[in-house]
Design an enzyme around this catalytic site. Structure first.
Site, PDB file in Angstrom:
ATOM      1  N   HIS A 182       0.891  -1.164   0.000  1.00 43.30           N
ATOM      2  CA  HIS A 182       0.000   0.000   0.000  1.00 43.30           C
ATOM      3  C   HIS A 182       0.930   1.215   0.000  1.00 43.30           C
ATOM      4  O   HIS A 182       2.033   1.157   0.573  1.00 43.30           O
ATOM      5  CB  HIS A 182      -0.828   0.120   1.282  1.00 43.30           C
ATOM      6  CG  HIS A 182      -1.703  -1.052   1.600  1.00 43.30           C
ATOM      7  ND1 HIS A 182      -1.244  -2.139   2.285  1.00 43.30           N
ATOM      8  CD2 HIS A 182      -3.018  -1.258   1.374  1.00 43.30           C
ATOM      9  CE1 HIS A 182      -2.254  -2.993   2.453  1.00 43.30           C
ATOM     10  NE2 HIS A 182      -3.340  -2.480   1.912  1.00 43.30           N
ATOM     11  N   ASP A 192       2.538   1.926   3.312  1.00 46.46           N
ATOM     12  CA  ASP A 192       3.446   0.931   3.886  1.00 46.46           C
ATOM     13  C   ASP A 192       4.887   1.381   3.618  1.00 46.46           C
ATOM     14  O   ASP A 192       5.791   1.071   4.383  1.00 46.46           O
ATOM     15  CB  ASP A 192       3.290  -0.435   3.207  1.00 46.46           C
ATOM     16  CG  ASP A 192       1.900  -1.017   3.366  1.00 46.46           C
ATOM     17  OD1 ASP A 192       1.241  -0.729   4.378  1.00 46.46           O
ATOM     18  OD2 ASP A 192       1.479  -1.760   2.449  1.00 46.46           O
TER      19      ASP A 192
HETATM   20  C1  XUL Z   1      -7.320  -6.721   4.516  1.00 44.19           C
HETATM   21  C2  XUL Z   1      -6.569  -7.072   3.304  1.00 44.19           C
HETATM   22  C3  XUL Z   1      -5.761  -5.983   2.683  1.00 44.19           C
HETATM   23  C4  XUL Z   1      -5.684  -6.043   1.197  1.00 44.19           C
HETATM   24  C5  XUL Z   1      -4.955  -4.871   0.569  1.00 44.19           C
HETATM   25  O1  XUL Z   1      -8.054  -7.756   5.063  1.00 44.19           O
HETATM   26  O2  XUL Z   1      -6.578  -8.200   2.865  1.00 44.19           O
HETATM   27  O3  XUL Z   1      -4.508  -6.007   3.247  1.00 44.19           O
HETATM   28  O4  XUL Z   1      -5.060  -7.192   0.756  1.00 44.19           O
HETATM   29  O5  XUL Z   1      -5.488  -3.662   0.926  1.00 44.19           O
END
Ligand code: XUL
Ligand code: CO
Length: 447
Positions: A113, A116
């Site tokens: 993300h 992150d």
């Molecule tokens: C949350 C989840 C996230 C997504 C990306 O449950 O799986 O981490 O993979 O936003």
């Protein structure tokens, strides 16, 4: 930088995982916990190598950002790459640790993300500057190591501004902010050569329908996704967009509830050509489905894109995000994946070591264990499809539709009156076993 026979290990100024070298395949007789017993990246399974079939990715958030904090307790993981109070230094340390780990593991991809990579700044300008700097750094590291970005995404759920949703927020000002964030996340994904882009909408849903105009929110979500897709395409992005279904948590009800719901949404809003699905194991089970079910629903619609690999807990219903170790469950999954031509994306370990697994080496054990489990499942599923009666049995079960009146029915040539006449001629159907136990036996013989 150390050259080994398999990969280039890329460490920063500090080596964070001292004493651990490149993790290699030693075979099932090996007792070394820091070696693969089944994942042999170059081994051919049919036309493709294991590495190419599986396309593993490390999740930046859990693996390098996870501190072990939970709603009941403080952080437990005091990893040296997380200790600096200077956001720039911390981000660089984290990235050094990430590329060292990923290259030592011989994993080809990673996923992140936006935040992150580096902590969000106080202003959009500061955030832009920080992400520009850290993605320049990532680009250098990618080039030195050969590690690639499987997908990027945007965190539209942690900041308080998104407490009522991002794309589905009832306040346009917040939707605007989310738009600016997704634009930037797409820019950095494109800059880093990201293969795909993920949308997971943890706050896109509601806590109560009393204060929610669901129709409006769904329309807004579709407009937002169209905008994002149009922008990315205009800027040369030719990967796939993945929606990651999850029924709940953190919202009471999430709009991307499960694969079937998402496919209905994509169809309704004309998004089927650009969007596919990223199926996560623990999200499937939260929705009261098996992982295999969700993969099959996506595959039926031609929308099977990628996987977030993990597992839930049999005794509770949370999204525990444990590392996958259940070879039987994964074999069932690979029967679906291989039968539908494999994944466009790959297998991202959206999984975390337990709160009390506090040694950096635990991260290695977790990934090795998950990769070996997938390697076994891939091999078993391939053998089941190629070398057992499985496919023939499944075909045979539906053989009454292959010709005659059954075929006419499939082709829409019979009326309900024809069915009634046929039933009268045939009488009571002959009982036929579903043979579930025989199918199960085929799997257990191969794993
Ligand atoms: C949350 C989840 C996230 C997504 C990306 O449950 O799986 O981490 O993979 O936003
Ligand atoms: Co996920």
């Amino acid at each position: 930088m150390t050259k080994t026979e398999n990969a280039t290990i890329v460490s920063g100024k500090t080596e964070f995982f001292k004493g651990i070298g490149r993790i290699i395949y030693e075979g099932r007789e090996s007792t070394n916990p820091l070696a693969f017993k089944y994942y042999d990246e170059a081994r051919m399974i049919g036309e493709k190598s294991m590495k190419e079939h599986l396309r593993f990715a490390v999740a930046y958030w859990h693996t390098f950002g996870g501190t072990g904090a939970d709603p009941f307790g403080m952080p437990t993981k005091f990893f040296p790459w997380l200790t600096s109070n200077d956001p720039v230094k911390q981000a660089k340390d984290k990235m050094d640790a990430a590329f060292e780990f990923i290259s030592k593991m011989g994993i080809p991809y990673y996923c992140f993300h936006d935040f992150d990579l580096i902590q969000e700044g106080d202003t959009i300008a500061e955030t832009d500057k920080r992400l520009e700097m850290i993605t320049d750094y990532a680009l250098e590291k990618q080039q030195a190591s050969g590690i690639k970005l499987l997908w990027g995404t945007s965190n539209l759920f942690s900041h308080p501004r998104y407490m009522n949703g991002a794309a589905t927020n009832p306040d346009f000002d917040v939707v605007v902010y989310a738009g600016s964030q997704v634009k930037r996340a797409l820019d950095i994904t494109i800059k880093l050569g990201g293969k795909h882009y993920v949308f997971w909408g943890g706050r896109e849903g509601y806590m109560s329908l009393l204060n929610t105009n669901m129709k409006k929110e769904l329309d807004h979500m579709a407009s937002f996704l169209h905008m994002a897709k149009d922008y990315a395409r205009k800027n040369g992005f030719n990967g796939s967009f993945f929606i990651e279904p999850k029924p709940m948590e953190p919202s009471k009800h999430q709009y991307d509830f499960d694969a079937a719901t998402v496919i209905g949404f994509l169809r309704e809003y004309g998004l089927m050509d650009d969007f596919m699905l990223n199926i996560e194991v623990n999200h499937a089970t939260l929705a009261q489905h098996t992982f295999q079910h969700e993969l099959q629903v996506a595959a039926n619609a031609g929308q099977l894109g990628s996987i977030d690999a993990n597992r839930g807990d049999y005794q509770n219903g949370w999204d525990t995000d444990q590392f996958p170790v259940d070879v039987y469950e994964l074999t069932e999954a690979f029967l679906v994946i291989l039968s539908h031509g494999g994944l466009i994306g790959g297998i991202n370990f959206d999984a975390k070591t337990r709160r009390n697994s506090t040694d950096p080496v635990d991260i290695f054990y977790a990934h090795i264990s998950g990769m070996d489990a997938f390697a076994r499942a891939l091999t078993a599923a391939y053998n089941i499809l190629e070398n057992t009666e499985y496919s023939r049995m499944l075909e045979e079960r539906y053989s009454s539709f292959s010709n005659g009146k059954g075929k006419d029915f499939e082709n829409g040539k019979l009326t309900l009156k024809d069915m009634a006449d046929l039933a009268r001629q045939q009488g009571e159907p002959v009982q036929k076993s579903g043979q579930q136990e025989l199918y199960e036996l085929l799997i257990s013989r191969q794993i």
